[in-house]
Design a protein around this motif. Structure first.
Motif, PDB file in Angstrom:
ATOM      1  N   ASP A  86      11.659  20.889  20.385  1.00  0.00           N
ATOM      2  CA  ASP A  86      12.410  19.645  20.218  1.00  0.00           C
ATOM      3  C   ASP A  86      13.912  19.873  20.453  1.00  0.00           C
ATOM      4  O   ASP A  86      14.620  18.980  20.911  1.00  0.00           O
ATOM      5  N   GLU A  87      14.393  21.085  20.181  1.00  0.00           N
ATOM      6  CA  GLU A  87      15.810  21.395  20.462  1.00  0.00           C
ATOM      7  C   GLU A  87      16.052  21.393  21.978  1.00  0.00           C
ATOM      8  O   GLU A  87      17.061  20.860  22.453  1.00  0.00           O
ATOM      9  N   VAL A  88      15.121  21.986  22.700  1.00  0.00           N
ATOM     10  CA  VAL A  88      15.236  22.021  24.173  1.00  0.00           C
ATOM     11  C   VAL A  88      15.244  20.596  24.703  1.00  0.00           C
ATOM     12  O   VAL A  88      16.071  20.232  25.556  1.00  0.00           O
ATOM     13  N   SER A  89      14.351  19.794  24.171  1.00  0.00           N
ATOM     14  CA  SER A  89      14.238  18.427  24.642  1.00  0.00           C
ATOM     15  C   SER A  89      15.516  17.629  24.344  1.00  0.00           C
ATOM     16  O   SER A  89      16.010  16.860  25.177  1.00  0.00           O
ATOM     17  N   LYS A  90      16.091  17.849  23.123  1.00  0.00           N
ATOM     18  CA  LYS A  90      17.336  17.158  22.774  1.00  0.00           C
ATOM     19  C   LYS A  90      18.461  17.568  23.721  1.00  0.00           C
ATOM     20  O   LYS A  90      19.248  16.743  24.179  1.00  0.00           O
ATOM     21  N   LEU A  91      18.524  18.854  23.983  1.00  0.00           N
ATOM     22  CA  LEU A  91      19.589  19.339  24.868  1.00  0.00           C
ATOM     23  C   LEU A  91      19.414  18.779  26.284  1.00  0.00           C
ATOM     24  O   LEU A  91      20.389  18.387  26.940  1.00  0.00           O
ATOM     25  N   GLU A  92      18.177  18.703  26.744  1.00  0.00           N
ATOM     26  CA  GLU A  92      17.922  18.155  28.082  1.00  0.00           C
ATOM     27  C   GLU A  92      18.455  16.724  28.174  1.00  0.00           C
ATOM     28  O   GLU A  92      19.071  16.340  29.179  1.00  0.00           O
ATOM     29  N   LYS A  93      18.216  15.975  27.107  1.00  0.00           N
ATOM     30  CA  LYS A  93      18.687  14.582  27.107  1.00  0.00           C
ATOM     31  C   LYS A  93      20.213  14.544  27.131  1.00  0.00           C
ATOM     32  O   LYS A  93      20.824  13.724  27.829  1.00  0.00           O
ATOM     33  N   TYR A  94      20.822  15.428  26.356  1.00  0.00           N
ATOM     34  CA  TYR A  94      22.279  15.462  26.296  1.00  0.00           C
ATOM     35  C   TYR A  94      22.879  15.803  27.680  1.00  0.00           C
ATOM     36  O   TYR A  94      23.821  15.168  28.145  1.00  0.00           O
ATOM     37  N   ILE A  95      22.270  16.797  28.322  1.00  0.00           N
ATOM     38  CA  ILE A  95      22.744  17.200  29.666  1.00  0.00           C
ATOM     39  C   ILE A  95      22.627  16.022  30.631  1.00  0.00           C
ATOM     40  O   ILE A  95      23.547  15.734  31.402  1.00  0.00           O
ATOM     41  N   LYS A  96      21.503  15.341  30.561  1.00  0.00           N
ATOM     42  CA  LYS A  96      21.253  14.209  31.449  1.00  0.00           C
ATOM     43  C   LYS A  96      22.333  13.142  31.265  1.00  0.00           C
ATOM     44  O   LYS A  96      22.879  12.607  32.241  1.00  0.00           O
ATOM     45  N   ARG A  97      22.648  12.868  29.983  1.00  0.00           N
ATOM     46  CA  ARG A  97      23.679  11.856  29.689  1.00  0.00           C
ATOM     47  C   ARG A  97      25.034  12.295  30.234  1.00  0.00           C
ATOM     48  O   ARG A  97      25.756  11.537  30.861  1.00  0.00           O
ATOM     49  N   ALA A  98      25.366  13.569  29.959  1.00  0.00           N
ATOM     50  CA  ALA A  98      26.689  14.079  30.349  1.00  0.00           C
ATOM     51  C   ALA A  98      26.882  14.069  31.870  1.00  0.00           C
ATOM     52  O   ALA A  98      27.993  13.930  32.361  1.00  0.00           O
ATOM     53  N   LEU A  99      25.778  14.244  32.603  1.00  0.00           N
ATOM     54  CA  LEU A  99      25.900  14.321  34.067  1.00  0.00           C
ATOM     55  C   LEU A  99      25.690  12.966  34.749  1.00  0.00           C
ATOM     56  O   LEU A  99      25.839  12.856  35.965  1.00  0.00           O
ATOM     57  N   LYS A 100      25.339  11.954  33.938  1.00  0.00           N
ATOM     58  CA  LYS A 100      24.988  10.655  34.502  1.00  0.00           C
ATOM     59  C   LYS A 100      26.110  10.067  35.352  1.00  0.00           C
ATOM     60  O   LYS A 100      25.882   9.556  36.464  1.00  0.00           O
ATOM     61  N   SER A 101      27.340  10.172  34.841  1.00  0.00           N
ATOM     62  CA  SER A 101      28.452   9.537  35.559  1.00  0.00           C
ATOM     63  C   SER A 101      28.864  10.328  36.809  1.00  0.00           C
ATOM     64  O   SER A 101      29.549   9.808  37.691  1.00  0.00           O
ATOM     65  N   ALA A 102      28.433  11.589  36.864  1.00  0.00           N
ATOM     66  CA  ALA A 102      28.909  12.437  37.970  1.00  0.00           C
ATOM     67  C   ALA A 102      27.995  12.379  39.180  1.00  0.00           C
ATOM     68  O   ALA A 102      27.482  13.378  39.641  1.00  0.00           O
ATOM     69  N   ILE A 103      27.764  11.201  39.695  1.00  0.00           N
ATOM     70  CA  ILE A 103      26.966  11.118  40.926  1.00  0.00           C
ATOM     71  C   ILE A 103      27.816  10.447  41.993  1.00  0.00           C
ATOM     72  O   ILE A 103      27.840   9.237  42.134  1.00  0.00           O
TER      73      ILE A 103
END
Lengths: 503, 509
Positions: free
Chosen positions: B178-195
């Motif tokens: 669940d920690e891995v999954s939480k971090l994956e979500k956080y990374i996804k959010r943080a990179l969302k604007s950088a496209i």
């Protein structure tokens, strides 16, 4: 006083030669010198192997030489082959057949040893050789198979190489070209050699003297009959202008040369003329010493290479400079390494050759960085094992390369191929020397000669006291990290302590 | 005396000193010194440098200063990245360093970090006509630079540092699903604007931890450890799962993983994986020393020195870099370029008949330019030294496999013909061997045609007929090309073999 007779047989590319000398103390007497022309190089340089007909002819000559040796009551002889046999693909067959049928056991001379023997021979026979080396000397041994060049300045060997530009080899290479044009082709080919050599030298380097040697000198003597030891550019150009478009028959008739001499005349003249361009001089001097005679002096121990050690060291330094290594650092590390080697003699039980190997490893330990940092160990290994240094045979250079590899290797570097054929004793020597090299390097880790000297105390453990004017931070730190190989190999703990001088 | 410059990159995980010697628009790294410091760990926990961390900073810089002094460094730049941006007492650390060592630390922003990494990458990647994303994964932040056709379009800085997010999400134990999954979500959010660009041709990662992950790939695939590495996505997905299932200690024992980075490796891998998925990439490149090299180039540019590859008349980066490599090994440039020109003429006229593609030309071009570099080590066997040097020197714009092929082509420019029992040749695939034979056959002929190194042959015409291959050498009527024709005769053997036809030579004056 004990009198000793020695027989030397030299199997060259264009002739078989035998020299028999008698030595008593410092005196030498030449008893016999035989030359039997047989151009085995013609086979080697054109088809890659020595044809059966020439193998048989060679055997017959060796049988005659064997009888001559018996006639003089000589049991101690040295029979050595150079490029004509060395480069033949059927070398093993040639050596085996001639041994079986003539009783003479031939050996093949390593190119670096050939260069070295020729070099020390001339060094001992030419007065003022050291001064010439100090001022800049191109020493060229021009023979049938190869041209060996040593370029020295301020007693540093800047270039040492055996180049496949021998006179017979060139003659064979261009045999299909008409004699009207052949000289042009040879001129251009020799220019290529000169350009290749000069490209490896710093453009600022100026050498002023050319010294020739090798079988080519016999031809020069026959042509010019000089009273001294000098041939001028004018002499060479005059004869070149006259003969450059002559056929072989015309050459033999016009100059009274034998056919084998006439055929290599043009390559020989052109080589010397272009070598003179390197030194920008209008003459070259030469040594009359023949190769068999030189070998006789060398193998009977009459030639002493008194400056070998310092010359090797200078040469190693100039190689390190070529690969942009910090040579001040290299010298300083070398100082510590020698001190450790001498102090630890009971611990390592290694001989003088190992000391020379250690010196080569230490001075060249960083050369691979020039290629890339990523595989420093493998790069340094490749460069060092490929070097040609007169006085250091190829086995010693391979060992030095292995020491550097052992000391620098990282987990991703593959073990060099040659490691597989090394004995366990050799591997142990490599580890011992690498252990010493690593702790020596650590003592000048900052490349700053910050540690001015060391004192070594040996008891249950070894304590190295580093003399320095301020805390040698980096060196202490590195020494601690680098001593593992030493400790594992010698089974002794070693520690570095600083002795700070506040003067 | 050549100019000696140094740069120090002070990151969250390690401090790196790079000393370079500068000569004729080329810098050669002569010292690369690293100490792992992990000063970022404290910053991301308590928000500032501890007194011990400041002491570590000073001690490491002290050792680096000794190296710089002794290497006679005349210009330097010291750069602090994420931990210096984030630590509330960064000024205190900077002042302490100034007082102890008289060093000025230049704290750079995330976007400046991205720009410098991009600057270094322009020297290693041919970006013409491509859409490329450069991602620098640091301990405290991740910077993204979008580049189109060699022009920098946009840069982004995110707080996705692998040390920082490890501290925040994993703590000091084995990562739970669940920690891995939480971090994956956080990374996804943080990179969302950088496209900035939805389509990418190439993605390049820099940063020590990602480079270390790439090293696992090169080790498992028995590839050389080069500055530029390519890792495929299938392998990387497998690696991420492997890392997620292991404790820090177990990760540290995996071949290739640096023990000091074992804990933060999973976080870095998740950042990489997210971007690979987002852009649907089959694989990615890594590039080591990015920031350090960028700072070096920037420092030199600020002194008015431009690198060879930055010259406006040198558009073809790959070509410029090949010449730069040749110069490094003191090659005879006029001969090398003439042989290259002759090789090109033969290639253009013969490649179809030899079933070669136009895209094979860059391989022959590189081999032709570098065929004689082995003479730097020694004349004897110089073709073998050329093989070694090419295979162990970074060739910009070429993959590892291509470099191996180029080295083989150069290896066979003289002497014996390729044989499968030779290790270098035997290690190639059938297709690669076929290319090596055909391309080295062309190189041998071109080299033979400049045997005198005098550039006498002006052009070559290759006519392919049923009864043989006719090679017509074009030269000035006043010039004697006997030597060149002899060279051609001597070196036409392999070309006859690959064509299975006789070669007939002639001259046109």
């Amino acid at each position: 006083m004990k009198t000793e007779r020695i027989g030397i047989i030299n199997v060259g590319a264009s002739a078989f030669r035998m020299y028999i000398g008698e030595y008593s103390g410092d005196s030498e007497r030449s008893l016999d010198y035989l030359v039997k022309p047989l151009r085995i190089g013609t086979d080697t340089f054109t088809q890659g192997y020595i044809g059966l007909e020439n193998v048989k002819k060679a055997t017959e000559i060796l049988k005659i030489f064997k009888l001559k040796l018996e006639e003089y009551g000589i049991h101690k002889y040295k029979a050595l082959c150079t490029s004509g046999v060395r480069e033949a693909t059927n070398q093993d067959f040639f050596l085996d057949y001639t041994h079986l049928h003539s009783g003479i056991k031939l050996e093949v001379l390593d190119p670096s040893e050939e260069v070295y023997i020729k070099y020390v021979g001339v060094r001992n026979s030419v007065p003022g050789f050291s001064t010439l080396e100090q001022n800049g000397l191109v020493f060229a041994n021009v023979s049938s198979g190869n041209v060996t060049l040593n370029i020295t300045l301020k007693n540093k060997l800047l270039y040492a190489g055996t180049l496949p530009y021998g006179s017979l080899r060139m003659r064979q290479m261009f045999r299909s070209i008409s004699h009207i044009k052949r000289h042009k082709a040879i001129e251009e080919y020799v220019r290529k050699m000169i350009v290749s050599v000069v490209a490896t030298l710093d453009p600022e380097i100026k050498c002023s003297h050319l010294l020739g040697a090798g079988s080519s000198i016999n031809l020069m003597l026959r042509l010019f009959k000089p009273s001294g030891n000098i041939i001028t550019r004018e002499q060479l150009e005059e004869i070149y202008a006259r003969v450059r478009m002559m056929s072989l028959v015309e050459l033999t008739e016009e100059l009274g040369l034998r056919k084998d001499e006439a055929s290599v005349l043009l390559p020989t003249i052109i080589t010397y003329l272009q070598l003179m361009d390197i030194v920008k001089n209008d003459y070259f001097s030469f040594s009359r010493l023949t190769f068999p005679h030189t070998m006789s002096l060398y193998y009977s121990g009459r030639i002493k290479d008194t400056h070998l050690s310092s010359r090797i060291k200078n040469t190693l330094i100039s190689i390190a400079e070529k690969y942009r290594a910090d040579t001040k650092h290299a010298r300083w590390v070398n100082y510590f390494a020698r001190k450790f080697f001498d102090e630890f003699s009971d611990l390592h039980s290694l001989g003088r050759d190992s000391r020379v190997i250690l010196e080569a490893s230490v001075i060249l330990h960083d050369v691979g960085k020039y290629v890339s940092d990523d595989a420093l160990a493998t790069n340094s290994y490749h460069i060092i094992k490929s070097l040609k240094i007169p006085g250091l045979d190829s086995k010693m250079l391979l060992m030095a390369a292995a020491v550097v590899y052992e000391g620098n290797k990282t987990f991703h570097e593959k073990e060099p191929q040659e490691y597989a054929s090394m004995t366990s004793a050799e591997r142990l020597t490599i580890r011992k020397l690498a252990g010493i090299m690593l702790i020596s390097k650590a003592l000048d880790m900052g490349n700053n000669r910050h540690i001015t000297d060391i004192d070594i105390q040996m008891s249950d453990q070894i304590i190295v006291y580093a003399r320095a004017e301020r805390e040698p931070y980096l060196e202490m730190y590195t020494f601690d990290h680098q001593k593992l190989l030493f400790t594992e190999t010698f089974g002794t703990a070693i520690e570095l302590r600083a002795r700070i001088s506040y003067d | 005396m050549n100019l000696i410059v140094a740069v120090i990159d002070m990151g969250s995980n390690s401090f790196r000193l790079q000393v370079s010697e500068v000569k004729e628009g080329v810098y050669n790294v002569i010292e690369d010194y690293k100490e792992t410091v992990r000063i970022g760990d404290g910053v991301y926990n308590i928000g500032k440098f501890s007194p011990e961390a400041i002491e570590t900073i000073i001690n490491v810089l002290k050792r680096m200063k000794i190296i710089m002094e002794k290497m006679k460094v005349s210009k330097w730049r010291i750069v602090g990245t994420a931990p210096f941006r984030d630590a509330e007492n960064a000024d205190e650390a900077i002042s302490a360093v100034k007082a102890a060592l008289d060093f000025d630390i230049d704290v750079i922003s995330g976007t400046e970090e991205a720009r410098l990494t991009y600057l270094a990458a322009t020297g290693s990647f041919d970006l013409k006509g491509l859409s490329t994303l450069f991602v620098d994964v640091g301990g405290g932040s991740t910077e993204l630079s979008f580049v189109t056709d060699g022009n920098l379009d946009a840069t982004y800085s995110t707080p996705l540092g692998c040390s920082r997010i490890t501290q925040q999400y994993f703590g000091k134990h084995r990562a739970k699903p669940d920690e891995v999954s939480k971090l994956e979500k956080y990374i996804k959010r943080a990179l969302k604007s950088a496209i900035a660009n939805p389509h990418l041709d190439k993605i390049v990662f820099t940063g020590g931890t990602v480079n270390n992950l790439a090293q696992v790939f090169t080790r498992r695939s028995s590839l050389s450890d080069s500055v530029v590495k390519y890792v495929d996505t299938a392998f990387f997905t497998h690696l991420v799962n492997e890392l997620a299932g292991k404790s820090y200690e177990e990760r540290g024992k995996m071949p290739g993983i640096e023990a000091a980075r074992a804990d933060i490796s999973l976080a870095a891998a998740l950042i990489v994986q997210n971007l690979l998925n987002k852009y649907k990439m089959d694989g990615f490149y890594t590039f080591s020393g990015g920031l350090r090299n960028g700072i070096t180039i920037d420092l030199l540019n600020s002194m008015g020195i431009q690198m060879v590859f930055q010259h406006i008349d040198n558009q073809n980066l790959r070509y410029a870099k090949l010449k730069e490599t040749g110069r490094k090994y003191n090659y005879e440039e006029v001969h090398a370029l003439h042989v290259t020109a002759l090789s090109e003429r033969i290639f253009l006229q013969a490649h179809k008949a030899l079933h070669l593609k136009e895209s094979d030309w860059p391989l022959l071009e590189a081999a032709a330019i570098l065929h004689d570099v082995g003479q730097h080590i020694g004349y004897a066997k110089h073709h073998k030294h050329s093989y070694y040097l090419i295979n162990n020197t970074e060739l910009v714009g070429y993959t590892d496999r291509e470099r191996e092929v180029i080295a083989n082509i150069a290896r066979y420019h003289r002497r014996g013909l390729p044989k499968v029992k030779q290790t270098n040749f035997g290690a190639l695939s059938d297709d690669e061997r076929d290319k090596v034979c055909k391309l080295s056959a062309i190189l041998r002929v071109a080299d033979g045609l400049d045997r005198s190194h005098s550039q006498l042959v002006q052009d070559i015409e290759v006519i392919i007929r049923k009864d043989g291959i006719y090679i017509e050498v074009v030269a000035d009527s006043q010039i004697d090309v006997t030597m060149e024709l002899a060279g051609l005769e001597k070196k036409k053997d392999l070309l006859e073999e690959v064509f299975n036809k006789k070669i007939i030579c002639g001259t046109r004056l």
